[in-house]
Structure formats: C-alpha cells, structure tokens
Design an enzyme around this catalytic site. Structure first.
Site, PDB file in Angstrom:
ATOM      1  N   HIS A 190      -3.669 -28.839   0.750  1.00 25.16           N
ATOM      2  CA  HIS A 190      -4.912 -29.614   0.652  1.00 25.16           C
ATOM      3  C   HIS A 190      -6.087 -28.667   0.506  1.00 25.16           C
ATOM      4  O   HIS A 190      -5.924 -27.449   0.619  1.00 25.16           O
ATOM      5  CB  HIS A 190      -5.084 -30.558   1.851  1.00 25.16           C
ATOM      6  CG  HIS A 190      -5.275 -29.894   3.179  1.00 25.16           C
ATOM      7  ND1 HIS A 190      -4.302 -29.139   3.796  1.00 25.16           N
ATOM      8  CD2 HIS A 190      -6.339 -29.860   4.026  1.00 25.16           C
ATOM      9  CE1 HIS A 190      -4.752 -28.697   4.951  1.00 25.16           C
ATOM     10  NE2 HIS A 190      -5.999 -29.104   5.116  1.00 25.16           N
ATOM     11  N   HIS A 229      -8.957 -27.901   2.120  1.00 24.07           N
ATOM     12  CA  HIS A 229      -9.795 -27.274   3.149  1.00 24.07           C
ATOM     13  C   HIS A 229      -9.814 -25.745   2.994  1.00 24.07           C
ATOM     14  O   HIS A 229      -8.779 -25.138   2.722  1.00 24.07           O
ATOM     15  CB  HIS A 229      -9.313 -27.665   4.553  1.00 24.07           C
ATOM     16  CG  HIS A 229      -9.672 -29.074   4.918  1.00 24.07           C
ATOM     17  ND1 HIS A 229      -9.049 -29.768   5.925  1.00 24.07           N
ATOM     18  CD2 HIS A 229     -10.615 -29.909   4.399  1.00 24.07           C
ATOM     19  CE1 HIS A 229      -9.587 -30.986   6.024  1.00 24.07           C
ATOM     20  NE2 HIS A 229     -10.528 -31.093   5.109  1.00 24.07           N
ATOM     21  N   ASP A 256      -9.807 -23.238   4.938  1.00 22.87           N
ATOM     22  CA  ASP A 256      -8.878 -22.385   5.690  1.00 22.87           C
ATOM     23  C   ASP A 256      -7.478 -22.386   5.061  1.00 22.87           C
ATOM     24  O   ASP A 256      -6.603 -21.643   5.491  1.00 22.87           O
ATOM     25  CB  ASP A 256      -8.816 -22.779   7.187  1.00 22.87           C
ATOM     26  CG  ASP A 256      -8.346 -24.195   7.426  1.00 22.87           C
ATOM     27  OD1 ASP A 256      -8.842 -25.126   6.764  1.00 22.87           O
ATOM     28  OD2 ASP A 256      -7.463 -24.385   8.302  1.00 22.87           O
ATOM     29  N   HIS A 257      -7.292 -23.202   4.016  1.00 21.69           N
ATOM     30  CA  HIS A 257      -6.010 -23.254   3.302  1.00 21.69           C
ATOM     31  C   HIS A 257      -6.114 -22.719   1.876  1.00 21.69           C
ATOM     32  O   HIS A 257      -5.093 -22.431   1.259  1.00 21.69           O
ATOM     33  CB  HIS A 257      -5.478 -24.695   3.282  1.00 21.69           C
ATOM     34  CG  HIS A 257      -5.239 -25.236   4.659  1.00 21.69           C
ATOM     35  ND1 HIS A 257      -3.987 -25.431   5.189  1.00 21.69           N
ATOM     36  CD2 HIS A 257      -6.109 -25.574   5.648  1.00 21.69           C
ATOM     37  CE1 HIS A 257      -4.089 -25.875   6.429  1.00 21.69           C
ATOM     38  NE2 HIS A 257      -5.375 -25.970   6.736  1.00 21.69           N
ATOM     39  N   ASP A 288      -1.605 -29.711   7.278  1.00 22.39           N
ATOM     40  CA  ASP A 288      -2.285 -30.270   8.453  1.00 22.39           C
ATOM     41  C   ASP A 288      -1.945 -31.754   8.626  1.00 22.39           C
ATOM     42  O   ASP A 288      -2.744 -32.512   9.169  1.00 22.39           O
ATOM     43  CB  ASP A 288      -3.809 -30.113   8.325  1.00 22.39           C
ATOM     44  CG  ASP A 288      -4.264 -28.674   8.479  1.00 22.39           C
ATOM     45  OD1 ASP A 288      -3.431 -27.791   8.745  1.00 22.39           O
ATOM     46  OD2 ASP A 288      -5.480 -28.427   8.320  1.00 22.39           O
ATOM     47  N   HIS A 332      -1.068 -24.794  11.648  1.00 27.48           N
ATOM     48  CA  HIS A 332      -1.851 -24.325  12.800  1.00 27.48           C
ATOM     49  C   HIS A 332      -1.006 -24.216  14.060  1.00 27.48           C
ATOM     50  O   HIS A 332      -0.066 -24.997  14.251  1.00 27.48           O
ATOM     51  CB  HIS A 332      -3.023 -25.276  13.104  1.00 27.48           C
ATOM     52  CG  HIS A 332      -4.093 -25.281  12.068  1.00 27.48           C
ATOM     53  ND1 HIS A 332      -5.176 -24.425  12.109  1.00 27.48           N
ATOM     54  CD2 HIS A 332      -4.233 -26.029  10.944  1.00 27.48           C
ATOM     55  CE1 HIS A 332      -5.960 -24.666  11.053  1.00 27.48           C
ATOM     56  NE2 HIS A 332      -5.413 -25.636  10.327  1.00 27.48           N
TER      57      HIS A 332
HETATM   58 FE    FE Z   1      -6.310 -26.449   8.492  1.00 28.77          FE
HETATM   59 ZN    ZN Z   2      -7.173 -29.060   7.019  1.00 30.97          ZN
END
Ligand code: FE
Ligand code: ZN
Length: 245
Positions: free
Chosen positions: A60, A62, A64-65, A137, A175
């Site tokens: 996805h 985001h 942080d990805h 996530d 995570h």
């Molecule tokens: Fe994340």
């Molecule tokens: Zn995320």
C-alpha cells in the site's frame, strides 16, 4: 512437478517498528523486497548477502512502505509492482496489481488479493506454494491495521479472507506491534487462556529482543481478537476500543 525450493525471507527492521522483507529465491537467484520504506538498510542487507534486488513489491502507499522505492529502483533497476488502485499515490509503477493478478519470483507464483481496510487499495501477496503471505498493514500478530480509508465491513472481510488460508501459512506483517496488541487482546478477552499464554510468550520474546513476526494463520485464529468478531458491528466495536486503548 516438484515444488520449488523454499523462499529465504529476511526481516530488515526500520524506523521504530517496521519490518521490510527481503525475499530471495535460491533456485533462480532472484531477490525482491516488500515495502522498502527505507532504501539504505534494504540495499545494505541485500549487498551483504550478495543478492541483487530485481523487484520491489508494495502492499500500500503509506510512506513507511514506499519511501525507499525510488532509491532502490535507481540503485538496482528493479521493477516496481504496486496496487493499481493507488497509482496516483505511488510513483512509477511498472506492474499495477489488481485482484487475481500474479507476481513471480523464480518459479514461485504469488496471488494478488485486494484486502481493503487500512487503505482502499491495499493488497496482500499470497505464495501458496511456499506457505507464505505478505499482508502489509492488514493483519498484525494479534491485531489489525487502523481503518484510515476503508470501512469496518471491508476490513472484517479482508481479515476473514486471510484467516481462511491454511493454518500453517506464515504471515509476514509489516510492523512489530505484537506486545501492544497482546495487551489489548488480554484486556478485551480477560478469561482467555490462549491469549494470556501468548501475551506471556510475546513479552518474554520482546524482553529478549526477538521478533514476533512472522506469525501463522493458526496462531492468529487462536489468539487474534479481531478474528473473533462474529459480525461487522462487533469488529467495529473492537477496532474502536483498540484505537482508544
Ligand atoms: Fe505501516
Ligand atoms: Zn500503513
């Protein structure tokens, strides 16, 4: 035909609690990275093993990805596969992913599932032959992602779909949230022995500096509070309670 040799999967910790996954197929020598939020650690980990990254897979959009996508591609020439539905938020997708598509590494073939909830375009990558699923996530060990874009209906359906995979499927979440999730689970289901046992196990593992991911479908069926919701309403109540916990 014999099934291909198992995939080698390496956790690269990043930021406060992310796991970026390096995926290597020994038979073909191919390497992919799942959700490279940070390029430097991914490139260093691959180089240390003598692996060349040929593919980037995003679950996805985001940051942080996806934050390391461009630098990984610039350094390696890797091909980027990412959700078609998030193409406005993820730059330079080579292979837009939709439900029913496949991705490949060597002779391993992964199925693309759309699992909306955390984001609307979130995908999971299911390698049934290897018994491995990259779930981003969507599902966490003893938890699930926050509903930033999707509805409780969507997330409930996405989780139930993942929970129907074979019990020995290894779930690679993005995570290390397990201890906090376990504390909430024990709060929500105080009389549950399986949850209490897992909370103790997870607390000891974290104390020892060990990763609690990957988890398995069987373990999540037994102890993930969000898989126990019998209805969308129950799921929504649990998710709201966790947000406030
Ligand atoms: Fe994340
Ligand atoms: Zn995320």
């Amino acid at each position: 035909m014999a099934s291909p040799a198992p995939l080698e999967i390496v956790a690269i910790p990043a930021f406060a609690d992310n796991y970026l996954w390096l995926v290597h197929d020994p038979a073909s020598g191919e390497t992919a990275v799942v959700d490279p939020g940070d390029a430097g650690s991914v490139l260093a980990a691959a180089e240390a093993r003598g692996w060349r990254i040929g593919q980037v897979w995003n679950t996805h959009w985001h940051p942080d990805h996806t934050g390391g996508n461009a630098a990984v591609v610039a350094a390696t020439g890797a091909m980027l596969s990412a959700p078609a539905a998030e193409a406005t938020r993820i730059a330079n997708i080579d292979a837009p992913l939709k439900e029913g598509d496949t991705i490949r590494i060597g002779e391993h073939v992964g199925q693309v599932w759309e699992v909306p909830g955390h984001t609307l375009g979130h995908v999971a990558l299911i390698f049934a032959d290897a018994g491995v699923a990259f779930v981003g996530d969507t599902m966490f060990a003893m938890g699930c992602g926050r509903l930033f874009e999707g509805s409780p209906e969507q997330m409930h359906a996405s989780l139930q779909r993942l929970a129907a995979l074979p019990g020995d499927t290894a779930l690679y979440c993005a995570h290390e949230y397990t201890l906090a999730n376990a504390r909430f689970a024990a709060h929500a289901f105080p009389a549950d022995a399986a949850i209490a046992d897992r909370l103790a196990t997870v607390a000891a593992m974290r104390e020892a500096g060990q990763a609690t991911v990957p988890t398995s479908v069987a373990l999540e069926r037994a102890t993930n509070p969000f898989l126990r919701a019998a209805s969308v309403e129950q799921f929504a109540q649990l998710r709201t309670a966790k947000d406030r916990f």
